[in-house]
Scaffold this motif. Structure first.
Motif, PDB file in Angstrom:
ATOM      1  N   GLY A  53      56.707  39.369  42.459  1.00  0.00           N
ATOM      2  CA  GLY A  53      56.474  38.153  41.701  1.00  0.00           C
ATOM      3  C   GLY A  53      56.089  38.549  40.301  1.00  0.00           C
ATOM      4  N   VAL A  54      55.637  37.627  39.518  1.00  0.00           N
ATOM      5  CA  VAL A  54      55.198  37.983  38.170  1.00  0.00           C
ATOM      6  C   VAL A  54      53.935  38.822  38.269  1.00  0.00           C
ATOM      7  CG1 VAL A  54      56.191  36.026  36.937  1.00  0.00           C
ATOM      8  CG2 VAL A  54      53.938  35.810  37.995  1.00  0.00           C
ATOM      9  N   THR A  55      53.727  39.668  37.287  1.00  0.00           N
ATOM     10  CA  THR A  55      52.558  40.540  37.306  1.00  0.00           C
ATOM     11  C   THR A  55      51.286  39.697  37.255  1.00  0.00           C
ATOM     12  OG1 THR A  55      53.848  42.134  36.089  1.00  0.00           O
ATOM     13  CG2 THR A  55      51.488  42.506  36.167  1.00  0.00           C
ATOM     14  N   SER A  56      50.318  40.086  38.040  1.00  0.00           N
ATOM     15  CA  SER A  56      49.053  39.352  38.070  1.00  0.00           C
ATOM     16  C   SER A  56      48.269  39.579  36.787  1.00  0.00           C
ATOM     17  CB  SER A  56      48.187  39.858  39.210  1.00  0.00           C
ATOM     18  OG  SER A  56      48.881  39.850  40.397  1.00  0.00           O
ATOM     19  N   THR A  57      47.459  38.603  36.448  1.00  0.00           N
ATOM     20  CA  THR A  57      46.439  38.802  35.425  1.00  0.00           C
ATOM     21  C   THR A  57      45.415  39.771  36.006  1.00  0.00           C
ATOM     22  OG1 THR A  57      46.755  36.519  34.835  1.00  0.00           O
ATOM     23  CG2 THR A  57      44.731  37.549  34.054  1.00  0.00           C
ATOM     24  N   ILE A  58      44.911  40.660  35.180  1.00  0.00           N
ATOM     25  CA  ILE A  58      43.870  41.573  35.663  1.00  0.00           C
ATOM     26  C   ILE A  58      42.510  41.049  35.203  1.00  0.00           C
ATOM     27  CG2 ILE A  58      42.988  43.952  35.551  1.00  0.00           C
ATOM     28  CD1 ILE A  58      45.684  43.631  37.038  1.00  0.00           C
ATOM     29  N   LEU A  59      41.554  41.051  36.107  1.00  0.00           N
ATOM     30  CA  LEU A  59      40.197  40.610  35.775  1.00  0.00           C
ATOM     31  C   LEU A  59      39.247  41.806  35.775  1.00  0.00           C
ATOM     32  CD1 LEU A  59      39.857  37.477  38.119  1.00  0.00           C
ATOM     33  CD2 LEU A  59      40.563  37.505  35.717  1.00  0.00           C
ATOM     34  N   THR A  60      38.188  41.723  34.957  1.00  0.00           N
ATOM     35  CA  THR A  60      37.082  42.666  35.088  1.00  0.00           C
ATOM     36  C   THR A  60      36.203  42.173  36.244  1.00  0.00           C
ATOM     37  OG1 THR A  60      35.614  41.411  33.662  1.00  0.00           O
ATOM     38  CG2 THR A  60      37.052  43.029  32.571  1.00  0.00           C
ATOM     39  N   PRO A  61      35.300  43.019  36.744  1.00  0.00           N
ATOM     40  CA  PRO A  61      34.419  42.541  37.825  1.00  0.00           C
ATOM     41  C   PRO A  61      33.636  41.289  37.441  1.00  0.00           C
ATOM     42  CG  PRO A  61      34.313  44.933  37.667  1.00  0.00           C
ATOM     43  CD  PRO A  61      35.132  44.470  36.502  1.00  0.00           C
ATOM     44  N   GLU A  62      33.150  41.231  36.211  1.00  0.00           N
ATOM     45  CA  GLU A  62      32.377  40.060  35.777  1.00  0.00           C
ATOM     46  C   GLU A  62      33.267  38.824  35.740  1.00  0.00           C
ATOM     47  OE1 GLU A  62      32.448  43.039  34.227  1.00  0.00           O
ATOM     48  OE2 GLU A  62      30.485  43.700  34.970  1.00  0.00           O
ATOM     49  N   GLN A  63      34.493  39.000  35.257  1.00  0.00           N
ATOM     50  CA  GLN A  63      35.435  37.871  35.239  1.00  0.00           C
ATOM     51  C   GLN A  63      35.785  37.442  36.665  1.00  0.00           C
ATOM     52  OE1 GLN A  63      38.508  39.778  32.942  1.00  0.00           O
ATOM     53  NE2 GLN A  63      37.759  38.975  30.988  1.00  0.00           N
ATOM     54  N   ALA A  64      35.885  38.415  37.556  1.00  0.00           N
ATOM     55  CA  ALA A  64      36.198  38.083  38.954  1.00  0.00           C
ATOM     56  C   ALA A  64      35.084  37.246  39.568  1.00  0.00           C
ATOM     57  CB  ALA A  64      36.409  39.368  39.757  1.00  0.00           C
ATOM     58  N   LEU A  65      33.836  37.533  39.184  1.00  0.00           N
ATOM     59  CA  LEU A  65      32.706  36.752  39.700  1.00  0.00           C
ATOM     60  C   LEU A  65      32.791  35.300  39.218  1.00  0.00           C
ATOM     61  CD1 LEU A  65      29.975  36.684  41.203  1.00  0.00           C
ATOM     62  CD2 LEU A  65      28.879  37.322  39.027  1.00  0.00           C
ATOM     63  N   VAL A  66      33.118  35.110  37.941  1.00  0.00           N
ATOM     64  CA  VAL A  66      33.251  33.755  37.400  1.00  0.00           C
ATOM     65  C   VAL A  66      34.402  33.037  38.111  1.00  0.00           C
ATOM     66  CG1 VAL A  66      33.802  32.421  35.315  1.00  0.00           C
ATOM     67  CG2 VAL A  66      32.320  34.444  35.149  1.00  0.00           C
ATOM     68  N   TYR A  67      35.499  33.756  38.273  1.00  0.00           N
ATOM     69  CA  TYR A  67      36.689  33.182  38.924  1.00  0.00           C
ATOM     70  C   TYR A  67      36.361  32.762  40.363  1.00  0.00           C
ATOM     71  CZ  TYR A  67      41.455  33.139  40.851  1.00  0.00           C
ATOM     72  OH  TYR A  67      42.621  32.795  41.489  1.00  0.00           O
TER      73      TYR A  67
END
Ligand code: SF4
Ligand code: SF4
Length: 288
Positions: A53-67
């Motif tokens: 599929g299309v390439t995923s957006t990459i998150l930092t750990p802190e961004q992953a927590l917000v997400y």
């Protein structure tokens, strides 16, 4: 493992009864990989746990927590937070471990899950157990280095890259140790095996048998997706019937997962009510 704050039966991949009631979110914090599977196209997501599929957006750990917080607002039936690439979680070990720490601390009710090729997970297993990571998938396509040497282009351990039989031997020895250690730490282990016609189709049952000996819990035989331009791009995709027949045979050794939907590395939602597309805006916003 420390105190459990969650119902471990509510993992929709490990417990098919949950697939219409409980969902998963994959947190895409792991872009790099430490091996080269000959069926993988790194423009896409890791086929350990995904379809192209299309390439995923990459998150930092802190961004992953917000997400994670935003996903739960929209889909409170999520019970599992996992990392499934788009590369390998332990080729990005710092980001992976920090994400697991943050989710465990802030959302102790979440079941924590990881999918890895097994090469570099070993040293992290004790801490994973302490963090209440309860479910790990290891993708093992061969338990004979002769077969493995056909599947892996290279294997990189630290700064050293190996090829051919040496690469396959190293990967296999780490995978076998990883499965043993995960079980010794009380973690539920699923084995993914990618069925590759003409390469390992006569060998998958040996993988299942070996994994039973090591105490694995569940076996997921998946069809290889032929990515154009990869070394295995011209090998045909196995049919549903072939995969079904292989699962029936492999069931002699281990319980089979039959409801895998080959999710993307940024998949969200129930397995049969996927909301990945809908959440894409939210994912991109968290990556800003
Ligand atoms: Fe690709 Fe996953 Fe294999 Fe790495 S482990 S090469 S990301 S399929
Ligand atoms: Fe579950 Fe299969 Fe999706 Fe992984 S790829 S989250 S095992 S359904």
């Amino acid at each position: 493992m420390s105190e459990i704050h969650k119902d471990l039966n509510k993992h929709p991949c490990f417990n098919p009864a949950m697939k219409g009631q409980a969902g998963r979110v994959h947190l895409p914090v792991a872009p790099n990989c430490n091996i080269k599977c000959n069926y993988c196209d790194r423009k896409y997501d890791c086929v350990n746990e995904s379809r192209p599929g299309v390439t995923s957006t990459i998150l930092t750990p802190e961004q992953a927590l917000v997400y994670m917080g935003k996903v739960l607002e929209k889909e409170p039936r999520i019970t599992v937070a996992g990392i499934a690439g788009p590369g390998d979680p332990f080729a990005n070990a710092e980001a992976t471990m920090e994400t697991m720490r943050l989710i465990n601390k802030n959302y102790p009710q979440m079941i924590l899950c990881l999918a890895s090729n097994g090469l570099a997970i070993g040293p992290y297993i004790p801490e994973l157990a302490e963090l209440n990571v309860s479910h790990v998938t290891v993708t093992i396509n061969a338990v004979d280095p002769e077969v493995g040497a056909k599947i892996y282009g290279w294997v990189r351990d630290g700064k050293v890259a190996y090829q051919g039989r040496q690469a396959a031997e190293l990967l296999l020895s780490r995978q076998l140790e990883a499965v043993k250690s995960l079980k010794a730490h009380g973690i539920t282990v699923k084995i993914n095996s990618i069925l590759i016609p003409g390469i390992n189709d006569r060998h998958i049952l040996k993988v299942a048998e070996t994994m039973r000996e090591l105490g694995a819990d569940l076996f997921n035989c998946m069809a290889m997706f032929p990515n154009v331009g990869t070394p295995f791009g011209t090998i045909r995709e196995p049919s549903k019937e072939e995969v079904g027949a292989m699962r029936t045979e492999a069931e002699k050794f281990l319980p089979q997962m039959r409801h895998c939907t080959r999710c993307r590395a940024d998949a969200v939602g129930l397995l049969d009510q996927d909301r990945t597309e809908e959440m894409r805006g939210c994912l991109s916003a968290c990556a800003q």
